[in-house]
Design a protein around this motif. Sequence first.
Motif, PDB file in Angstrom:
ATOM      1  N   GLY B  49     -49.294 -17.084  35.271  1.00  0.00           N
ATOM      2  CA  GLY B  49     -49.687 -16.318  36.453  1.00  0.00           C
ATOM      3  C   GLY B  49     -50.626 -15.165  36.184  1.00  0.00           C
ATOM      4  N   SER B  69     -47.537 -14.445  40.875  1.00  0.00           N
ATOM      5  CA  SER B  69     -47.678 -13.330  39.933  1.00  0.00           C
ATOM      6  C   SER B  69     -46.691 -13.475  38.778  1.00  0.00           C
ATOM      7  CB  SER B  69     -47.454 -12.007  40.657  1.00  0.00           C
ATOM      8  OG  SER B  69     -46.091 -11.896  41.000  1.00  0.00           O
ATOM      9  N   PRO B  70     -47.035 -12.926  37.619  1.00  0.00           N
ATOM     10  CA  PRO B  70     -46.185 -13.075  36.426  1.00  0.00           C
ATOM     11  C   PRO B  70     -44.758 -12.586  36.664  1.00  0.00           C
ATOM     12  CG  PRO B  70     -48.271 -12.074  35.831  1.00  0.00           C
ATOM     13  CD  PRO B  70     -48.261 -12.178  37.319  1.00  0.00           C
ATOM     14  N   ASP B  71     -44.612 -11.488  37.427  1.00  0.00           N
ATOM     15  CA  ASP B  71     -43.245 -10.972  37.566  1.00  0.00           C
ATOM     16  C   ASP B  71     -42.388 -11.902  38.436  1.00  0.00           C
ATOM     17  OD1 ASP B  71     -45.263  -9.431  39.356  1.00  0.00           O
ATOM     18  OD2 ASP B  71     -43.372  -9.195  40.440  1.00  0.00           O
ATOM     19  N   ALA B  74     -41.400 -14.733  36.244  1.00  0.00           N
ATOM     20  CA  ALA B  74     -40.332 -14.275  35.352  1.00  0.00           C
ATOM     21  C   ALA B  74     -38.991 -14.386  36.069  1.00  0.00           C
ATOM     22  CB  ALA B  74     -40.591 -12.843  34.919  1.00  0.00           C
ATOM     23  N   ARG B  75     -39.004 -13.985  37.319  1.00  0.00           N
ATOM     24  CA  ARG B  75     -37.804 -14.087  38.149  1.00  0.00           C
ATOM     25  C   ARG B  75     -37.298 -15.522  38.223  1.00  0.00           C
ATOM     26  NH1 ARG B  75     -36.941  -9.509  41.587  1.00  0.00           N
ATOM     27  NH2 ARG B  75     -38.908  -8.774  40.768  1.00  0.00           N
ATOM     28  N   ARG B  80     -42.801 -15.373  28.091  1.00  0.00           N
ATOM     29  CA  ARG B  80     -43.800 -15.743  27.086  1.00  0.00           C
ATOM     30  C   ARG B  80     -44.016 -14.631  26.059  1.00  0.00           C
ATOM     31  NH1 ARG B  80     -50.017 -15.485  28.955  1.00  0.00           N
ATOM     32  NH2 ARG B  80     -50.244 -15.438  26.684  1.00  0.00           N
ATOM     33  N   LEU B 103     -35.090  -7.678  34.756  1.00  0.00           N
ATOM     34  CA  LEU B 103     -34.699  -8.280  36.035  1.00  0.00           C
ATOM     35  C   LEU B 103     -33.198  -8.323  36.248  1.00  0.00           C
ATOM     36  CD1 LEU B 103     -37.275 -11.145  36.211  1.00  0.00           C
ATOM     37  CD2 LEU B 103     -37.134  -9.131  37.657  1.00  0.00           C
TER      38      LEU B 103
ATOM     39  N   ARG C 196     -45.356  -7.168  33.095  1.00  0.00           N
ATOM     40  CA  ARG C 196     -45.368  -8.103  34.226  1.00  0.00           C
ATOM     41  C   ARG C 196     -44.680  -9.402  33.845  1.00  0.00           C
ATOM     42  NH1 ARG C 196     -51.264  -8.739  36.306  1.00  0.00           N
ATOM     43  NH2 ARG C 196     -50.238  -9.820  38.007  1.00  0.00           N
ATOM     44  N   VAL C 197     -44.965  -9.855  32.628  1.00  0.00           N
ATOM     45  CA  VAL C 197     -44.355 -11.109  32.197  1.00  0.00           C
ATOM     46  C   VAL C 197     -42.839 -10.953  32.067  1.00  0.00           C
ATOM     47  CG1 VAL C 197     -44.194 -12.659  30.234  1.00  0.00           C
ATOM     48  CG2 VAL C 197     -46.426 -12.021  31.128  1.00  0.00           C
ATOM     49  N   GLY C 199     -41.141  -9.486  34.076  1.00  0.00           N
ATOM     50  CA  GLY C 199     -40.580  -9.443  35.423  1.00  0.00           C
ATOM     51  C   GLY C 199     -40.751  -8.128  36.144  1.00  0.00           C
TER      52      GLY C 199
END
Lengths: 291, 251, 312, 382
Positions: B49, B69-71, B74-75, B80, B103, C196-197, C199
């Motif tokens: 993302g 989006s990356p976050d 992740a959720r 990575r 998270l 960001r990765v 989360g």
Amino acid sequence: MLSELLQFLFSGLTVGAMYALAAVGFSLIYSASGVINFAQGEFIMLGGMSAALLVQAGVPLPLAIALAVLVAAAAGLIVEKLAIEPAGNSEVVTLVIITIGASLTLRGLAEVFLGKGNHALPAFSGEDPLVIFGATLMPQSLWVMGVTLVVVLALGLFFGRTTLGKGVLATSCNKLAAQLVGINTRFILLLAFGLSAALGAVGGILVAPMTYTSYDVGIMMGLKGFVAAALGGLGSGFGAIVGGLLLGIVEAMTAGYISSAYKDAMPFVLILLILFFLPQGLFGKKATDRV
Amino acid sequence: MLEVRNLSKTFGGVKAVQDVSFTVRAGTIHAVIGPNGAGKTTLFNLITGIYTPTSGEILFDDASAGGESPDRLARRGMSRTFQNLQVCMNMSAIENVMVGAHLRLGTSLLAGLFRLPGLAKADAECRDEAARLMEFVGVGRYRDAHASQMSYGALKRLEIARALAAKPKLLLLDEPAAGLNHTETAEIEALIRKVADSGVTVVLVEHDMKLVMNLSDHILVLDYGRKLAEGSAAEIRENPDVIAAYLGASA
Amino acid sequence: MTMKPTTRGFLFLAFVLAVLPLALTNGYYYDLAIRMAINATIAVGLNLLIGYTGQISLGHAGFFGIGAYASAILTSRYGLPSGLALIIGAVATAGLAFAVARPILKLKGHYLAMATLGLGIILSMVVVNETDLTGGPDGMPVDAFSLFGMQIVGEQAWYVVVVLILLLVTRAALNLIDAPAGRALQAIHGAEIAARVAGVDTTSFKVRVFVLSAVVASVMGSVTAHYVGFLTPGVAGFFHSIELVTMVVLGGMASVFGSILGAVVLTLLPQLLSAFEGWETVVFGLILMLTMIFLPRGILPTLRLKFAGRAA
Amino acid sequence: MEKRTFIKFTLAAAACAAIGTATAADPIRIGAVLSVTGPAAYLGDPELKTLQMYVETLNKSGGVLGRPLELVHYDDGSEAGKANGFAKRLIENDKVDFIIGGTTSGATMAIAPLVERAQVPFISLAGAVVIVEPAKKWVFKTPHTDRMAAERVFDDMKKAGLTKVALLSENSGFGQSGRKEAQAVAAKYGITLVADETYGPKDTDMTAQLTKIKGVPGVQAVFVFGLGQGPAVVTKNFAQLGIKLPLYQSHGVASDEYIRLAGAAAEGVRLPSPALPVAAKLPATDPQKKVVSDYAKLFAERWKAEPSTFGGYAYDGLMLATDAMRRAGSTDKGKVRDALEATTNFVATSGAFNMSASDHMGLSLSAFRMLEIRNGDWTLLN
């Protein structure tokens, strides 16, 4: 009504050319070092003040101009050598605070040694305004705009055609790589400061006959120069010129057509809008995150 | 688990990834190889993302993931590591790992400001968990160290620990062995195996062929942004196109 | 059980603030201490944004100005209770900060600096030009702060109030940086992509910490307005913004106690320099430069590092 | 003396606990908070120079009440918030007997509540009417008010039959306060303000505002309210645009520097001013002749700089203060204040002061002279 519009435009272009010259200095140092030099305005002040005081002391104008440019350039070199170089690879904010410190020091010294009065410089080509379609323009304005144009062309040639200019660009791109291919990045940085200071001084001298000069003019010119440079896109010489002119014109048009009270706020509204859509200014390079 | 369909990405005029499709099955180790500039990292950035695809589809757990989006990914259980280290040098080693568990903890600013009771307890547990993970990846001795004091090899492992702290379903490793010596590479290989055995699906980009061949259930070969070949380690080893790409046209 | 260094630091701070009045032999020294505490509180809030999250702002004086003028205008022109005016100011600041934060915080580095500077300047222009409300460049008087019929009068009373606020904000900031949300902020500074990765919704965090630091500045603006009793547009101006950032950087980025030290130094310095008779600006500039050249991480972190290095 | 003060301050600040020690030759302490730097330095700098010079002079001639004067001064950098802090320092820490200053109206208003509470006599050097209207017990001021400047100008315009006037004011405390007063008194003189433009204190080009003013139908004169280099730029732009209307300035430009900067463009400009710029041209019978001539001469000799009317305000302040002390026969704050309020026909650079309980400035409109610039010099109008 055309004459009014034209008059606002002349006003904007004159002031804008001043901002542009200030912005070029910001851009040059930013190119070489990635630093916003908040002392840039003081070089402008030093140029104007030195020239005005030398003329008052009886030095002929051309010689006074040359000496004033040298004074400012020397100040630029000293600032780089004594303040920027020892700071080395500090964080950008740290460097910004250092340049603010340098700016205060230079302004303070000017205040102590050159006094707090306002000074004028005689106009280079007389005080008789030119009338164009009912609008008037001072010959000095043509000097400002003309020199701005020459500076743009000269910088274009410098960066495009000379090894030294390409060295500056390479340094801005990647300092380490530039060092590896044999570019003396310390010299480049020194050069950038000397050159920016000299350019700033030229600007300060050119506008002194119209706007007068005093120990504290650097604050406003520095701020406007930074704004113009950011508007055009930091590190872009062309952007600095466009940013400066745009800033001047927006101010003049706002004062003329909307409200003189808010004319200084309008450029910032414009900047915020531009940055929202073009986060790198008008002509700044787009950076992509590499991971 | 992960399905990529006709994925393309162009930068200006440059086609970094062109029409790539592949599938990663749950519980496997999947490698992406190819010469420098083949588009491997770009592919990772698309999947996680960081970049938005120009065209094509990405499905993660059978739901669309392209351009998310990356976050948020992740959720959904994706994590990575990075080819160029992305460790927070302004924090301690263990805090870096704890960021990975972001998270699963209360992320309210207000709760943090007033140190609400539940938060303190969860945070202490998180710290213990992070310490366990640091042991797991083999950097336990840096427990009280600052990230800036760690060696390159240790930081690579720290990134893996951080990624694992998120308890991901899918873990993407971007050149986990780059810059490591023989011994370290062998250790990383063992670590990746351990991670996979714990039930995490792994996708990795790597230049070290020995490691790739030893670990991978499935290999995807990219060249100039296109898929060159796909298959098991044995199949790839025999593939004439791959040999040509790696050894040059002269071979 | 060992005490965390931050807890020790906090208790030390509380102790110093508690015994300081013994040394404050007259109203002027109290005044200095109060101004230090006010600046320190803003700097601690701003450090969360600049030092911890790595997002610069050259416009926080604008938020300070909103709080200050909201308190001044609402109490003296509309007769609102000062507590309510303070809250309205803080809410207005939060609203504005929230509205502009998203587009502004997308920007990075000098462009972010530019945008926040622009925002600050627009706010200060409004204060200068809306003469009917703000009194224009000559400023306006502000009534005393009163809560439930009790007025805060005199330096001693104000000292207690601002010190309590400073301790509260310091404790909260220390809590935050040690909490998951605080780690997320620091991760944004350290490696935004990695955050960001992992989360972290980086935009949301940047926005929230921006709003938080703006509200702290706004509240302290209200406090300053009532304490000084007179307000001029300079409080919302560019130089005040620079002053606030300098406190953070000089004291030490990403150091709560550094911010407090930075605020103390920058509040005290002009008072000490008044002895230099016309050389104030030069000496101030030199001190700023030399400190940043020789203590590039800021006073406190550099000293701490040196100390730790010697101990090890 | 300066060195001693310096060491003492440093020690005091470092230890954060100075205790004022009284000695036998106890000096009278005059406190001053001035804007020696920053945008208002144009005013504050000559004010400080004047105070320093006359404290020296007075001490040479034996001081006041047989005691030497000691000047304790701080620079507020043109920020009212700082002025407030420094005033507190003067009152609480330096224990001064009298305070002069507040270069700007903002600084003055920030100091006023403090002196009222601490009961210290205070003379402001700023112009705004609000400083002395309504009169505050401990607050006095020396300069003419900006309202008087506006009235003097409008009176002159009225005599010349000019009724439609464009206002161009500086966006500073001085300019905006002047703008407000000009708007307030215009009607009284039958003047209609047909334009209301502003410019920034450091602006470099005002042709846009002037072009707009030029285009206003029926405009008969332009009134500029500003300080320093701005009005000079306006004057030059005015000439550049070929505007033929009468140009009026405020007392903010009553200095030779203005003529030097604006050059030929300043020809015919009219403004209200204290007598100082025309000291040499005053008739010998003028009661102010001696005081302004002496001040101008002394200032020029001591500082090798042109005297300024703003320095004159500081002179007036110091002289009023010492005169009140002499009449009170002590430095007792209450007695000095009462004496100050009882000042009658005290001739100084701004005019003859006649204070009363309701008038803490004590100047009449006639104290303002109307000047015109002719052949690059000031001419006194009747």
